[in-house]
Design an enzyme around this catalytic site. Structure first.
Site, PDB file in Angstrom:
ATOM      1  N   LYS A  35       1.572  -1.339   0.031  1.00  0.00           N
ATOM      2  CA  LYS A  35      -0.033   0.061   0.275  1.00  0.00           C
ATOM      3  C   LYS A  35       0.966   1.399   0.207  1.00  0.00           C
ATOM      4  O   LYS A  35       0.771   1.943  -0.802  1.00  0.00           O
ATOM      5  CB  LYS A  35      -0.742  -0.385   1.340  1.00  0.00           C
ATOM      6  CG  LYS A  35      -2.248  -0.727   1.285  1.00  0.00           C
ATOM      7  CD  LYS A  35      -3.119  -0.983   1.955  1.00  0.00           C
ATOM      8  CE  LYS A  35      -2.278  -1.251   3.593  1.00  0.00           C
ATOM      9  NZ  LYS A  35      -1.737  -2.402   3.699  1.00  0.00           N
ATOM     10  N   THR A  36       2.127   1.067   1.137  1.00  0.00           N
ATOM     11  CA  THR A  36       2.596   2.761   0.474  1.00  0.00           C
ATOM     12  C   THR A  36       3.401   2.859   0.044  1.00  0.00           C
ATOM     13  O   THR A  36       3.587   3.825  -1.136  1.00  0.00           O
ATOM     14  CB  THR A  36       3.257   2.364   2.502  1.00  0.00           C
ATOM     15  OG1 THR A  36       3.102   2.560   3.252  1.00  0.00           O
ATOM     16  CG2 THR A  36       4.786   3.620   2.512  1.00  0.00           C
ATOM     17  N   GLU A 221      -2.449   4.702   5.366  1.00  0.00           N
ATOM     18  CA  GLU A 221      -2.904   4.227   7.295  1.00  0.00           C
ATOM     19  C   GLU A 221      -4.224   4.916   7.150  1.00  0.00           C
ATOM     20  O   GLU A 221      -5.042   5.790   8.229  1.00  0.00           O
ATOM     21  CB  GLU A 221      -2.302   4.711   8.298  1.00  0.00           C
ATOM     22  CG  GLU A 221      -1.054   4.248   7.441  1.00  0.00           C
ATOM     23  CD  GLU A 221      -0.367   2.606   8.692  1.00  0.00           C
ATOM     24  OE1 GLU A 221      -1.742   1.950   8.926  1.00  0.00           O
ATOM     25  OE2 GLU A 221       0.277   2.395   8.047  1.00  0.00           O
ATOM     26  N   GLN A 251      -6.394  -3.248  10.790  1.00  0.00           N
ATOM     27  CA  GLN A 251      -5.448  -2.737  11.321  1.00  0.00           C
ATOM     28  C   GLN A 251      -5.230  -0.966  11.666  1.00  0.00           C
ATOM     29  O   GLN A 251      -4.488  -0.086  11.944  1.00  0.00           O
ATOM     30  CB  GLN A 251      -3.672  -2.377  10.228  1.00  0.00           C
ATOM     31  CG  GLN A 251      -3.179  -3.603   9.349  1.00  0.00           C
ATOM     32  CD  GLN A 251      -1.760  -3.380   9.303  1.00  0.00           C
ATOM     33  OE1 GLN A 251      -0.773  -2.657   9.201  1.00  0.00           O
ATOM     34  NE2 GLN A 251      -1.865  -3.315   7.530  1.00  0.00           N
ATOM     35  N   ARG A 608       4.558  -7.770  11.255  1.00  0.00           N
ATOM     36  CA  ARG A 608       6.142  -6.535  10.899  1.00  0.00           C
ATOM     37  C   ARG A 608       6.925  -7.725  10.750  1.00  0.00           C
ATOM     38  O   ARG A 608       7.563  -7.246  10.134  1.00  0.00           O
ATOM     39  CB  ARG A 608       6.614  -5.784  12.052  1.00  0.00           C
ATOM     40  CG  ARG A 608       4.932  -4.901  12.139  1.00  0.00           C
ATOM     41  CD  ARG A 608       4.453  -4.185  11.830  1.00  0.00           C
ATOM     42  NE  ARG A 608       3.633  -4.122  10.878  1.00  0.00           N
ATOM     43  CZ  ARG A 608       2.995  -3.843   9.681  1.00  0.00           C
ATOM     44  NH1 ARG A 608       3.818  -2.811   9.314  1.00  0.00           N
ATOM     45  NH2 ARG A 608       1.718  -4.529   9.405  1.00  0.00           N
TER      46      ARG A 608
HETATM   47  P1  ATP Z   1       1.150  -2.081   6.013  1.00  0.00           P
HETATM   48  O1  ATP Z   1       0.887  -2.380   5.845  1.00  0.00           O
HETATM   49  O2  ATP Z   1       2.329  -2.889   6.901  1.00  0.00           O
HETATM   50  O3  ATP Z   1       1.525  -1.110   5.338  1.00  0.00           O
HETATM   51  P2  ATP Z   1       1.679  -1.805   3.256  1.00  0.00           P
HETATM   52  O4  ATP Z   1       0.526  -2.628   2.562  1.00  0.00           O
HETATM   53  O5  ATP Z   1       2.541  -0.323   2.969  1.00  0.00           O
HETATM   54  O6  ATP Z   1       2.316  -2.557   4.450  1.00  0.00           O
HETATM   55  P3  ATP Z   1       4.990  -2.034   2.112  1.00  0.00           P
HETATM   56  O7  ATP Z   1       5.274  -1.535   3.136  1.00  0.00           O
HETATM   57  O8  ATP Z   1       4.264  -0.750   0.818  1.00  0.00           O
HETATM   58  O9  ATP Z   1       3.157  -2.743   2.804  1.00  0.00           O
HETATM   59  O10 ATP Z   1       6.138  -3.165   1.638  1.00  0.00           O
HETATM   60  C1  ATP Z   1       5.405  -3.711   1.893  1.00  0.00           C
HETATM   61  C2  ATP Z   1       6.883  -4.980   1.634  1.00  0.00           C
HETATM   62  O11 ATP Z   1       7.217  -5.183   0.018  1.00  0.00           O
HETATM   63  C3  ATP Z   1       8.280  -3.295   1.391  1.00  0.00           C
HETATM   64  O12 ATP Z   1       9.286  -4.478   1.708  1.00  0.00           O
HETATM   65  C4  ATP Z   1       7.769  -3.607  -0.342  1.00  0.00           C
HETATM   66  O13 ATP Z   1       9.183  -2.789  -0.474  1.00  0.00           O
HETATM   67  C5  ATP Z   1       8.516  -4.744  -0.666  1.00  0.00           C
HETATM   68  N1  ATP Z   1       7.072  -4.993  -1.428  1.00  0.00           N
HETATM   69  C6  ATP Z   1       5.824  -4.308  -2.070  1.00  0.00           C
HETATM   70  N2  ATP Z   1       5.466  -4.979  -3.278  1.00  0.00           N
HETATM   71  C7  ATP Z   1       6.376  -5.129  -4.172  1.00  0.00           C
HETATM   72  C8  ATP Z   1       6.648  -5.166  -5.675  1.00  0.00           C
HETATM   73  N3  ATP Z   1       5.525  -5.659  -6.079  1.00  0.00           N
HETATM   74  N4  ATP Z   1       8.018  -6.066  -5.736  1.00  0.00           N
HETATM   75  C9  ATP Z   1       8.804  -6.546  -4.857  1.00  0.00           C
HETATM   76  N5  ATP Z   1       8.286  -6.024  -3.274  1.00  0.00           N
HETATM   77  C10 ATP Z   1       7.440  -5.393  -3.230  1.00  0.00           C
HETATM   78 MG    MG Z   2       1.985   1.148   5.035  1.00  0.00          MG
END
Ligand code: ATP
Ligand code: MG
Length: 722
Positions: A35-36, A221, A251, A608
């Site tokens: 997401k981020t 978030e 979350q 995490r």
């Molecule tokens: P959270 O819900 O914990 O905030 P999130 O959904 O925001 O998580 P991110 O932090 O953006 O998730 O990504 C999680 C991990 O996966 C990070 O290390 C990111 O670099 C990696 N990642 C996300 N998408 C890809 C992709 N398409 N290819 C490789 N790595 C990825």
């Molecule tokens: Mg995030």
């Protein structure tokens, strides 16, 4: 234009969201699904492909650290400086806005921001000016009330007393407080948001300007936005804006602070044209960790519902360690970290996550002993916390009346009507006579030189310290600490600070009793050996706090509460203290909504972890000064057994000797522990939630089926185990 590198590192679903048409969008997806990452790439996409000016983008993150990271990533992706962009927290951006538009906000150009302590202080003055008694109108409670109103977007003039005299008075105080802030040209945290919202709401031109400028409003978030943040955001997005929100209902962990996960649904109602994007592939964790997290969160009802999978490896099983006690738990963690670093892992890749702040102490101690650099992320180390310093100041003054720093710290804490003026006068006469403040206070009493009321209050303070000194004379070190924090009024004082914060402070104070109990002076050193145990303990406290935080960039183990771990990831995660009453926290187990929020917090914690996840609990825990025998957290039983590997305790040479002996049971009533079912003559059946205090003062908290939660004196309660 080469945009391929922007989409290269994304999967299909992520690409869809990043390259979405210019329309409102909501990305709803589970932990670690990117997401981020999508949000950052969307910003880059808007700038590079849609030709949006970096100045036309406003992005809200959850912490200032996350904002800095986001700027850095955009800079790397695009090679443009991210500094000029409006990326920050809700508070940070609101502040920026008010600094620019102080006139519209009717603030002086140099307006100051009040932190929580400043806010209490000002509120006190207001109460005094209104001639209201602080024991009846408790500043911390009123502060809670005012901030909650502001978080809902309500001013005093919007509130109705509903025929309730107390409420009428609260509204009056709120109004007087608003006026006092206005006169002084200060704003508190909640005010930043409210006022930033109001200047747009009441200023069509200004709003139109910002709506035209920031057509792209992106929020990370989103599940943890509160009412005023949501209002601010929708106002800016207006009818023509292109909001882009990402979040995960699983979350949402700030309900107790007014956050509303329902805002995810509200968004879809307010922006019916919004496209919904779902991301299902997790890139962070191993298959095993992910399966465990999915199984856990499946126990919550009313979820929006998401599936998460990973193409990555299954990875190793989750390690579960049942420690003998809290020290054994900390030793286990230290040893596993050693293993990790011996194999070439970095310390900063390891995180210790706990439910309550006070839990950090035992780990800090173990890390200090093991000379393992650590950092308490987003918080102070144990001995640096204000309430701990308060308690230590009492002990110091008892030990040495000449300790002026301690004298000043506590002479009016809790409030006993000794104002700044009286303290100034004491300081003057102490300086003139070349004596301590204590001696100056005695002299002033003898001379009858101050006003009667102040003099009475001062006399009471001096007598209190003398009395405490006598009372603790014969006691063991930890009993001294316990007695002083109880009888000084510090516990009562912090009980008035409502909510999580006050509770955390009390937990810390009680944890100080544990610290004293576990303290063994260094008898190797003859100078220390010659000190009284209290003085040795006080010196130890100063030294520990004097070590200072390891620098952010040093390679050190990361320690933090589960709440501050949101959005972060670590190769190795220890989720510690998994006992019912501790996690889920005893405050939250009594109602379903509270329990579900705890489960989300556990889900946040587990997700995490990237490669290795450890879960630990202690069979016996000395916490908040008492020994208790906890049940393993109910969350543990919600994890599929095949994913878990129980670590059998090995015989370790370093195992604390008292473990080898059969530990003496010290529960206030034999066999009664947290979670026990008990029967009371009047209140009926209930479940034990907590214990507090020792000996004849021991109290027990029970959640009764009929009357709800009650604290009872154990010695009178006549509880039967059932
Ligand atoms: P959270 O819900 O914990 O905030 P999130 O959904 O925001 O998580 P991110 O932090 O953006 O998730 O990504 C999680 C991990 O996966 C990070 O290390 C990111 O670099 C990696 N990642 C996300 N998408 C890809 C992709 N398409 N290819 C490789 N790595 C990825
Ligand atoms: Mg995030």
């Amino acid at each position: 234009m080469d945009v391929s590198h922007l989409l290269d590192q994304l999967n299909d679903a992520q690409r869809q969201a990043v390259a979405a048409p210019l329309a409102p969008a909501l990305v709803l997806a589970g932990a670690g699904s990117g997401k981020t990452r999508v949000l950052v790439h969307r910003i880059a996409w808007l700038i590079q492909v849609e030709g949006v000016s970096p100045m036309g983008i406003l992005a809200v993150t959850f912490t200032t650290k996350a904002a800095a990271e986001m700027r850095g990533r955009i800079q790397t992706l695009l090679g443009i400086p991210g500094a000029s962009m409006w990326i920050g927290t809700f508070h940070g951006l609101a502040h920026r806005l008010l600094r620019r538009h102080w006139r519209e906000a009717q603030l002086p150009q140099t307006f100051q921001i009040l932190d929580s302590e400043d806010q209490t202080r000002l509120l006190r003055k207001v109460l005094k000016a209104m001639d209201l008694d602080e024991t009846r109108w408790v500043p911390r409670e009123i502060q809670w009330f005012i901030n909650a109103q502001k978080d809902e977007g309500l001013r005093s003039k919007h509130l109705k007393d509903e025929g309730d005299a107390t409420r009428r008075q609260l509204i009056r105080i709120y109004q007087a407080y608003e006026e006092a802030c206005q006169r002084a040209g200060v704003v508190d945290f909640a005010e930043l948001l409210l006022r930033a919202y109001e200047i747009w709401r009441d200023n069509a031109e200004l709003l139109a300007h910002y709506q035209a400028r920031f057509r792209h409003v992106l929020v990370d978030e989103f599940q943890d936005t509160n009412t005023i943040q949501y209002k601010w955001f929708t106002l800016l997005a207006g009818r023509t804006g292109l909001p882009f929100a990402v979040g995960d209902d699983d979350q949402s962990i700030y309900r107790w602070r007014g956050a509303k996960a329902e805002n995810l649904n509200q968004f879809r109602r307010d922006f019916p044209a919004a496209t919904l994007y779902k991301l299902e592939q997790n890139y962070r964790s191993t298959g095993t960790i992910l399966k465990a997290a999915n199984a856990l969160i499946a126990n919550n009802a009313g979820r929006l519902g998401k599936t998460l999978w990973t193409a990555g490896e299954e990875g190793e099983r989750i390690k579960l360690y049942a420690a003998f006690n809290e020290r054994d738990e900390a030793d286990f963690v230290v040893n596993r970290i050693r293993e990790w670093t011996d194999q070439g892992g970095a310390r900063r890749e390891v995180a210790i996550l706990y439910r309550s702040n006070a839990q950090s102490r035992v780990f800090e101690e173990a890390f200090l002993n093991a000379r393992l650099p650590y950092r308490v992320y987003g918080g102070l180390r144990f001995f640096e916390r204000a309430e701990i310093k308060d308690a230590l100041a009492y002990l110091r003054l008892i030990s040495s009346r000449a300790d002026d720093t301690s004298f000043e710290r506590i002479v009016n804490l809790p409030t006993r009507g000794i104002g700044a003026k009286s303290v100034d006068a004491l300081r003057d006469s102490a300086r003139a006579a070349g004596t301590s403040l204590w001696a100056a206070a005695l002299a002033s009493m003898a001379a009858g030189s101050s006003a009667q009321r102040a003099s009475q209050a001062l006399g009471a303070f001096l007598a209190l310290i003398d009395r405490l000194d006598q009372e603790i004379n014969e006691l063991e070190l930890h009993e001294r600490v316990d007695h002083v924090i109880q009888m000084s009024g510090l516990i009562e004082h912090y009980k008035k600070e409502k909510g999580d914060r006050g509770e955390g402070r009390i937990e810390n104070l009680l944890e100080l009793v544990s610290a004293a109990r576990g303290f063994t002076p260094d008898t190797e050193d003859e100078h220390i050996a010659a000190m009284s145990p209290l003085d040795a303990f006080l010196a130890h406290a100063v030294l520990e706090s004097g070590e200072g935080q390891a620098d952010e960039w040093d390679d050190c183990v990361q320690m933090m509460t589960l709440h501050s771990a949101k959005g972060l990831e670590f190769p190795v995660v220890f989720l510690v203290g998994l006992e019912d009453g501790l996690f889920p926290h005893q405050r939250s187990v009594a109602d379903l909504a509270g329990l579900e929020e705890e489960r989300r917090l556990c889900y946040v914690g587990a997700t995490r972890a990237m490669r290795r996840l450890y879960l630990t609990y202690a069979e016996q825990r000395r916490m908040y000064g008492i020994d208790s025998f906890g049940q393993p957290s109910r969350f543990l039983s919600e994890l599929p057994v095949e994913l878990i590997e129980e670590v059998r305790p090995r015989i370790q040479v370093s195992r604390p000797t008292f473990v080898a002996r059969k530990p003496a049971l010290e529960t206030p009533v034999p066999g009664m522990r947290m979670g026990s079912r008990v029967r009371h003559g009047k209140f009926g059946d209930g479940v034990v939630l907590n214990f507090e205090g020792n000996g004849p003062h021991a109290r027990v908290q029970v959640n009764f089926e009929g009357p709800g939660t009650k604290w009872l004196m154990l010695s009178y309660a006549n509880l039967d185990l059932i």
